[in-house]
Design a protein around this motif. Structure first.
Motif, PDB file in Angstrom:
ATOM      1  N   THR A 198       0.826  -1.301   0.037  1.00 16.04           N
ATOM      2  CA  THR A 198       0.057  -0.137   0.042  1.00 16.04           C
ATOM      3  C   THR A 198       0.959   1.263  -0.129  1.00 16.04           C
ATOM      4  O   THR A 198       2.240   1.337   0.040  1.00 16.04           O
ATOM      5  CB  THR A 198      -0.935   0.015   1.178  1.00 16.04           C
ATOM      6  OG1 THR A 198       0.108   0.272   2.425  1.00 16.04           O
ATOM      7  CG2 THR A 198      -1.918  -1.477   1.413  1.00 16.04           C
ATOM      8  N   ALA A 199       0.236   2.424  -0.407  1.00 13.76           N
ATOM      9  CA  ALA A 199       1.105   3.531  -0.414  1.00 13.76           C
ATOM     10  C   ALA A 199       1.757   4.024   1.018  1.00 13.76           C
ATOM     11  O   ALA A 199       2.962   4.437   1.018  1.00 13.76           O
ATOM     12  CB  ALA A 199       0.268   4.969  -0.431  1.00 13.76           C
ATOM     13  N   THR A 200       1.294   3.563   2.031  1.00 14.59           N
ATOM     14  CA  THR A 200       1.810   3.808   3.459  1.00 14.59           C
ATOM     15  C   THR A 200       2.902   2.844   3.786  1.00 14.59           C
ATOM     16  O   THR A 200       3.933   3.210   4.480  1.00 14.59           O
ATOM     17  CB  THR A 200       0.674   3.793   4.729  1.00 14.59           C
ATOM     18  OG1 THR A 200      -0.295   4.714   4.339  1.00 14.59           O
ATOM     19  CG2 THR A 200       1.242   3.984   5.902  1.00 14.59           C
ATOM     20  N   GLU A 201       2.598   1.581   3.470  1.00 11.86           N
ATOM     21  CA  GLU A 201       3.419   0.550   3.581  1.00 11.86           C
ATOM     22  C   GLU A 201       4.905   0.671   2.556  1.00 11.86           C
ATOM     23  O   GLU A 201       5.964   0.707   2.994  1.00 11.86           O
ATOM     24  CB  GLU A 201       3.244  -0.867   3.155  1.00 11.86           C
ATOM     25  CG  GLU A 201       2.035  -1.506   4.167  1.00 11.86           C
ATOM     26  CD  GLU A 201       1.235  -2.407   3.574  1.00 11.86           C
ATOM     27  OE1 GLU A 201       0.623  -3.145   4.421  1.00 11.86           O
ATOM     28  OE2 GLU A 201       1.569  -2.995   2.189  1.00 11.86           O
ATOM     29  N   PHE A 202       4.565   1.421   1.548  1.00 12.47           N
ATOM     30  CA  PHE A 202       5.952   1.715   0.642  1.00 12.47           C
ATOM     31  C   PHE A 202       6.402   2.771   1.174  1.00 12.47           C
ATOM     32  O   PHE A 202       7.677   2.707   1.337  1.00 12.47           O
ATOM     33  CB  PHE A 202       5.297   2.138  -0.790  1.00 12.47           C
ATOM     34  CG  PHE A 202       6.282   2.800  -1.717  1.00 12.47           C
ATOM     35  CD1 PHE A 202       7.021   1.475  -2.467  1.00 12.47           C
ATOM     36  CD2 PHE A 202       6.840   3.896  -1.567  1.00 12.47           C
ATOM     37  CE1 PHE A 202       7.993   2.067  -3.493  1.00 12.47           C
ATOM     38  CE2 PHE A 202       7.686   4.230  -2.701  1.00 12.47           C
ATOM     39  CZ  PHE A 202       8.274   3.365  -3.273  1.00 12.47           C
ATOM     40  N   GLU A 203       6.023   3.920   1.747  1.00 16.56           N
ATOM     41  CA  GLU A 203       6.647   5.140   2.250  1.00 16.56           C
ATOM     42  C   GLU A 203       7.336   4.744   3.733  1.00 16.56           C
ATOM     43  O   GLU A 203       8.336   5.059   3.769  1.00 16.56           O
ATOM     44  CB  GLU A 203       5.768   6.305   2.824  1.00 16.56           C
ATOM     45  CG  GLU A 203       6.484   7.219   3.237  1.00 16.56           C
ATOM     46  CD  GLU A 203       7.428   7.944   2.091  1.00 16.56           C
ATOM     47  OE1 GLU A 203       8.179   8.761   2.567  1.00 16.56           O
ATOM     48  OE2 GLU A 203       7.189   7.786   0.898  1.00 16.56           O
TER      49      GLU A 203
END
Length: 244
Positions: A170-175
């Motif tokens: 997800t976007a948060t996991e990626f960041e």
């Protein structure tokens, strides 16, 4: 935040990007400044329309992040005055959450993009990057690849692989993973992770970090020797795995 991105976005001549951030909330402009400096960019801030016009004249920014609602005159007028002297400077408007009319007016008046408050710093930086690339103001110095052991992240395409196998995040996991991978073998505290990964008005508890670390471990370490480690009482770090 003391580390810098491995492959920062720069001006075409290799010098740092310069952003003008305009908002009358000092806490917001400070957080914007921190996030942009983390990218290796120079940042100038302004709290009023008049100050923004003056500083734009002084620094010739590569892009402007501009709140529509300012104490003296609105962001649309700020953009008009700046564009009279710097017609090609790209502008991202900050608008109230439900101000659909503001967004439409801002874009039809010549704004290049908008984000609504409250917003994710990650999203704003990503939009700035895309805007700078599209307008030809900047270029990547080289492809942005992060690698720790057999874990590889392409910051441009958002592709992540371990041992050649693609991992969907997800976007948060990626960041979160990107922050860890930019600081390999370095212990990062929960406070540092919250400050970097979650948006500026985040009001939750540090256990959200534990939750997302557990999500990452399930995806990154599943079937492999672990790379993400908990340092009790200090935080988390990522390092190349020691395979059995």
């Amino acid at each position: 935040m003391t580390s810098q991105p491995a492959e920062p976005l720069t001006r075409l001549d290799g010098s740092p990007i310069h952003i003008l951030a305009v908002d009358d909330e000092p806490s917001l402009t400070e957080l914007l400044s921190i996030a942009m400096r983390y990218e290796g960019w120079h940042v100038t801030t302004a709290a009023t329309g008049l100050d923004a016009v003056k500083k734009a004249r002084d620094v010739s920014p590569d892009a402007i992040v501009l709140d529509i609602m300012l104490p003296d005159f609105d962001g649309l007028e700020v953009m008009r005055r700046i564009r009279a002297e710097q017609p090609d400077v790209p502008v991202i408007f900050l608008t109230a959450k439900d101000a659909v009319a503001d967004r439409i007016t801002g874009l039809t008046a010549g704004g290049d993009d908008y984000v609504t408050k409250p917003f994710s710093l990650e999203e704003l930086i990503a939009r700035l990057r895309g805007l700078l690339r599209r307008t030809g103001a900047a270029a990547w110095s080289s492809r942005s690849i992060l690698q720790v052991g057999d874990l590889v992240m392409d910051e441009d395409s958002h592709e992540v692989t371990r041992g050649g196998t693609e991992i969907n995040l997800t976007a948060t996991e990626f960041e979160l993973l990107r922050f860890l991978m930019r600081n390999p073998k370095r212990v990062l505290s929960k406070a540092q992770i919250l400050d970097r990964v979650w948006n500026y008005d985040f009001g939750g508890q540090a256990n959200v970090v534990e939750l997302y670390i557990s999500y990452l471990r399930k995806k990154i370490d599943a079937g492999h020797a672990p790379m993400i480690h908990t340092i009790r009482g200090a935080g988390y770090l990522i390092r190349p795995a020691v395979e059995a």
